[in-house]
Design an enzyme around this catalytic site. Structure first.
Site: not given
Ligand code: PEP
Length: 247
Positions: A8, A10, A92, A94, A164, A170, A210
């Site tokens: 992803n 983003k 997601h 976000e 998630e 992040g 992460s």
């Molecule tokens: C994400 O935004 O779906 C995500 C898992 O980000 P990160 O791997 O940076 O934690």
């Protein structure tokens, strides 16, 4: 079943030349791996370029809208399908937080993805406060029940459920595999009640938060995840290639 390795991107990178460079950097690993299904979800502005060089990498979008017409700024599920996308990330955290997306809207997007034969990567997860209050399963149950409402028994197994936990995205604070295993069991148990028994083995649950080249393998071997959803590390070709090789 191949492991799903989903990147992803983003709202990154800034230019098409950079997008092509990152994409080219992961193509070899994706091509060599017989055990990974590699999927990249870039910003819509790069879809056309990446679709033209995709090789065996599948392309997905990061969002969709269920209608066409007077909806300024939206891109519809049908448009994404017509371009050649195979997957779409829906709900997601976000978007749930910043764009205030509700379970009801997420449900409409999921239905529209399935109707247009795009595979929904359906994101769920609790925040830090909810986790500390012991509400993880309650939150997940609500997100899933409302998000898959009115979807047929036959279509539910086509959805990829991406757990998630928001506190892990992040932050470098990735979730322990024993917790992820329990979440997996919870989701399977919940979904099993909504589908035919013969389809239970088709349920796909992936982890995101992460993920990096060092921790991926444990999510497959210990937590029995069907894949990973990767944010930050999907923009780093060397790291992401290692993640693909972990499959
Ligand atoms: C994400 O935004 O779906 C995500 C898992 O980000 P990160 O791997 O940076 O934690």
């Amino acid at each position: 079943m191949k492991k799903l390795i989903i990147g992803n991107w983003k709202c990154n990178p800034l230019k098409a030349t950079e997008a092509l460079k990152i994409f080219t950097g992961i193509k070899a690993a994706a091509l060599m791996s017989k055990k990974a299904e590699t999927i990249i979800c870039p910003p819509n502005i790069f879809l056309k370029d990446l679709l033209s060089l995709k090789g065996n990498i599948k392309i997905g979008a990061q969002n969709c809208f269920w209608q066409e017409g007077a909806y300024t700024g939206e891109v519809s599920t049908k448009m994404l399908k017509n371009m050649g996308c195979k997957y779409v990330i829906i709900g997601h955290s976000e978007r749930r937080k910043i764009n205030k997306e509700t379970n009801e809207e997420i449900n409409k997007k999921t239905i529209s993805a399935l109707q247009n034969k795009l595979i929904p990567i359906f994101c769920i997860g609790e925040n830090k406060e909810e986790k500390e209050k012991g509400k993880t399963f309650e939150i997940l149950k609500n997100q899933i029940k409302e998000g898959i409402a009115k979807i047929s028994k036959q279509d539910i197994p086509k959805i990829i459920f991406a757990y998630e936990p928001i506190w892990s995205i992040g932050t470098g604070n990735f979730a322990p595999t024993d917790e992820i295993k329990k979440v997996r069991e919870f989701i399977i148990n919940l979904i099993s009640k909504e589908i035919e028994t013969k389809d239970i083995s088709k349920i796909k649950i992936i982890y995101g938060g992460s993920v990096n080249a060092e921790n991926t393998l444990a999510y497959f071997s210990e937590a029995k995840m069907d894949g990973v959803l990767v944010g930050g590390m999907s923009l780093k070709p060397i790291e992401f290639s290692k993640i693909i090789k972990s499959a």
